[in-house]
Design an enzyme around this catalytic site. Structure first.
Site, PDB file in Angstrom:
ATOM      1  N   HIS A 115      -9.164   3.419  -1.108  1.00  0.00           N
ATOM      2  CA  HIS A 115      -7.799   2.905  -1.009  1.00  0.00           C
ATOM      3  C   HIS A 115      -7.469   2.004  -2.199  1.00  0.00           C
ATOM      4  O   HIS A 115      -7.517   0.781  -2.095  1.00  0.00           O
ATOM      5  CB  HIS A 115      -7.658   2.138   0.317  1.00  0.00           C
ATOM      6  CG  HIS A 115      -6.277   1.643   0.590  1.00  0.00           C
ATOM      7  ND1 HIS A 115      -5.139   2.215   0.074  1.00  0.00           N
ATOM      8  CD2 HIS A 115      -5.844   0.593   1.351  1.00  0.00           C
ATOM      9  CE1 HIS A 115      -4.077   1.563   0.498  1.00  0.00           C
ATOM     10  NE2 HIS A 115      -4.469   0.561   1.263  1.00  0.00           N
ATOM     11  N   CYS A 140       0.821  -1.222   0.000  1.00  0.00           N
ATOM     12  CA  CYS A 140       0.000   0.000   0.000  1.00  0.00           C
ATOM     13  C   CYS A 140       0.852   1.269   0.000  1.00  0.00           C
ATOM     14  O   CYS A 140       0.334   2.353  -0.234  1.00  0.00           O
ATOM     15  CB  CYS A 140      -0.934   0.010   1.204  1.00  0.00           C
ATOM     16  SG  CYS A 140      -1.749  -1.552   1.492  1.00  0.00           S
TER      17      CYS A 140
END
Lengths: 272, 389
Positions: free
Chosen positions: B335, B85
């Site tokens: 996200h 991420c």
């Protein structure tokens, strides 16, 4: 005979020259394995109980070829020898370690009704079916995963809790100074809960996608060992009724999952 | 060392897109170049730094070349940077370093992720591959589980509560209402968030970010080039990065991310700013507890006081001390893994230039982005300012 305790989901019978363990799980009057157990894990349970009760010495064990590496990694302290003073027996959902001359009829062992854990027949069948599906060759990994080779290379740490000097567990490939890691001792099988969570089935890794819905998810714990290192482990054979930070647990060998036709074993936690 | 500025920034909306990965990336790059005040064409940049986990594996190899070509940058040196991420947070750092070192004058930094075109089974597999596969994954953990372990331990050590996490969720959903690019633009009440379905005890659905499709890109330039392109550059004042043990159980503490503390320390020292100087902070709230920990690790509050910070609303836009996730954060803006770090920079760019519309933070002079990989194995922190002084 004295039935003196429950251990790792088993009824445990200890007499002078023998230790007998039998699964406490029953469907009606039929003794069955716990959800994560099988013949190999209960044999390992019996030998660990045997040692726990102060017995030692070489043991003769009849093993299938596929069990040998798992067995050796799980019980690094054990000397397996043909014609040894003690013999490991297997019987239906149970195992025993006896002195060679004891004459104990292990097949006659049954678990008293007040110590039995009663399981629903449908749930038990569902778990068995799930394991069969999981072990099928059609259940393959979708890509990056823990390969059979990586799993086997980690067996001594995964099953025997072998650490490197420090102690550091699981062992690393190289030290910060560039040196080669030195072997250390095995960690104790008792540990303390640092944190825990229960994941719903949809939140579990794909390796558990078949069984997690039947089990209602998975319970995972971070555990701290008295030697210093910590590790993360599943709870064995279902979910604990109650769990708290600082609870003490015991690590036992159980099935973890199957993939690519290979069954993987590891240590799981059970409350003391 | 050469001073570096952001001169352009753009992104796609985050959410579930009908567009393919290459089309989202091209959209983000077009939006980015359209935001540049002067004339600059994609083909004229020196390098491309692209963050992506290549989720789904559709173009796992040579992703950057594939995407550069689709955004008018064929032939430009390009590479994919993968740190889960935190991929585009690290891409931002590498792009900054390329200019700061004098090797490049203008670079494109960005990220892209296509997550919602997979079957649920494939998505579950890909969501887990950035954790510790050998030990954590085989103990049943995916990221909701690892963050749940952190949350429970923080509650045990510091007396924080799930209600504190609910405050974070409600705040970020409220912030996202003013963000047209946000994935989840809906008002979420405290009662609703407090009673969400348990995902990984004690975390519920409202503690978890969505899986989003999206892309984001920024253009970085050396000081000389930046001044030719705009009168309002956003200066990259500090860059910090660190890594930590991949597996949670190897870390000495479950209630702090050491990589965040190390990266933030580097970025603050280089920038000359402190946490108390920050007006706008975009932190990595993949789970609400991640924001709670970030407010402590970034120094917005003291260790153990993240729950109190959230409870008192100190991160609310234009109400608290520092606006935390004024965009809605990962929780509500969304996200798209590899795009998230670059998307945070896009938000800070708009805020420091006064172009954030209804979500504008008053008098925003200094901003920070905080991009975490996995459960804290990697972290990149950047500090931005309207001035070089």
């Amino acid at each position: 005979m004295i039935l003196n305790e429950m251990m790792a989901g088993n009824a445990l019978i200890s007499i002078e020259e023998a230790v007998v363990v039998a699964s406490a799980f029953h469907v009606g009057d039929r003794r069955v394995h716990a959800p994560d157990a099988d013949d190999l894990t209960i044999l390992i349970d019996a030998l660990e109980a045997w040692r726990h009760h102060g017995h030692e010495g070489p043991v003769e064990v009849d093993l299938h070829e596929s069990e040998r590496s798992l067995f050796a990694a799980s019980l690094p302290w054990l000397t397996v020898k043909e014609g040894a003073d003690h013999v490991a027996h297997r019987f239906q959902c149970g195992a025993a370690v006896t002195a060679r001359e004891s004459g104990l009829d292990v097949d006659a062992v049954s678990v008293p009704s007040d110590l039995r854990i009663s399981v629903d027949a449908d749930a038990h069948a569902a778990i068995n079916t799930a394991w069969s599906t999981e072990m099928g060759t059609a259940n393959v990994s979708q890509g990056a995963y823990v390969s059979g080779q990586v799993h086997d290379l980690g067996l001594k740490a995964r099953l025997g809790m072998l650490a490197q000097a420090g102690p550091i567990w699981p062992p690393r490939g190289s030290m910060a100074d560039g040196g080669e890691p030195q072997h250390g001792a095995c960690l104790s099988m008792a540990a303390r809960v640092v944190s825990w969570t229960r994941l719903i089935a949809a939140g579990c890794p794909s390796e558990f996608a078949i069984r997690a819905p039947i089990l209602g998810g998975l319970t995972s714990m971070i555990l701290s060992f008295e030697e210093g290192p910590s590790g993360v482990f599943l709870y064995a054979d279902g979910h604990p009724n109650d769990v708290n930070i600082d609870d003490e647990v015991l690590l036992i060998v159980r099935r973890v999952y199957a993939q690519d036709g290979v069954l993987r074993y590891g240590r799981k936690a059970i409350r003391l | 060392m050469v001073d570096v500025a952001m001169v352009g920034a753009g992104q796609t909306p985050y959410g579930t897109h009908p567009a393919a990965m290459k089309d989202m990336w091209a959209d983000a790059v077009r939006s980015c170049f359209a935001s540049i005040d002067g004339d600059l064409a994609p083909a004229s940049v020196d390098e491309v730094f692209l963050g992506s986990t290549a989720f789904g594996g559709g173009q796992l190899g040579n992703t950057a070349a594939y995407l550069a070509e689709h955004a008018g940058m064929a032939g430009v040196p390009a590479r994919r940077i993968e740190n889960a991420c935190a991929s585009s947070g690290f891409a931002l750092r590498d792009g900054w370093a390329a200019i700061a070192s004098g090797r490049a004058d203008v670079v494109v930094v960005g990220g892209v992720e296509k997550m919602n075109d997979l079957t649920p089974e494939r998505k579950r597999y890909w969501l887990g591959v950035s954790g510790d596969t050998e030990w954590e994954r085989l103990a049943g953990l995916t990221f909701p589980g690892t963050y749940a372990l952190m949350a429970r331990r923080h509650m045990h050590e510091h007396g924080s509560t799930h209600d504190d996490l609910v405050h974070i969720s409600v705040k970020n959903h409220a912030h996202a209402l003013d963000n047209p690019d946000a994935h989840l633009r809906k008002d979420v009440s405290f009662e609703k968030a407090a009673n969400g379905m348990v995902i990984a005890d004690p975390l519920t659905l409202y503690d978890c970010c969505p899986t989003s499709d999206g892309a984001a890109a920024v253009v970085l330039a050396s000081a000389d080039v930046a001044r030719k392109l705009t009168d309002a550059p956003v200066w990259m004042r500090g860059s910090g990065a660190a890594s930590d043990h991949l597996a949670l159980h190897d870390r000495p503490s479950l209630t702090t991310l050491a990589a965040t503390r190390s990266a933030a320390s580097q970025a603050y020292a280089q920038s000359g700013y402190a946490a108390s100087d920050l007006d706008v902070v975009e932190v990595h709230d993949c789970f609400t507890v991640a924001e709670l920990l970030a407010t402590e690790d970034l120094g917005l509050t003291e260790s153990g006081q993240g729950g109190v910070f959230a409870r008192n609303g100190e991160g609310k836009r234009n109400e608290g001390r520092t606006t935390v996730n004024g965009s809605g954060g990962l929780k509500a803006k969304g996200h798209p893994l590899g795009a998230t770090g670059a998307g945070q920079a896009v938000e800070v760019f708009k805020q420091l230039r006064g172009q954030a519309g209804p979500r504008q933070v008053r008098d925003a002079e200094v901003g920070l982005t905080h991009n975490v990989g996995g459960s804290g194995a990697t972290c990149a922190v950047h500090v931005f300012g309207r001035s070089l002084e």
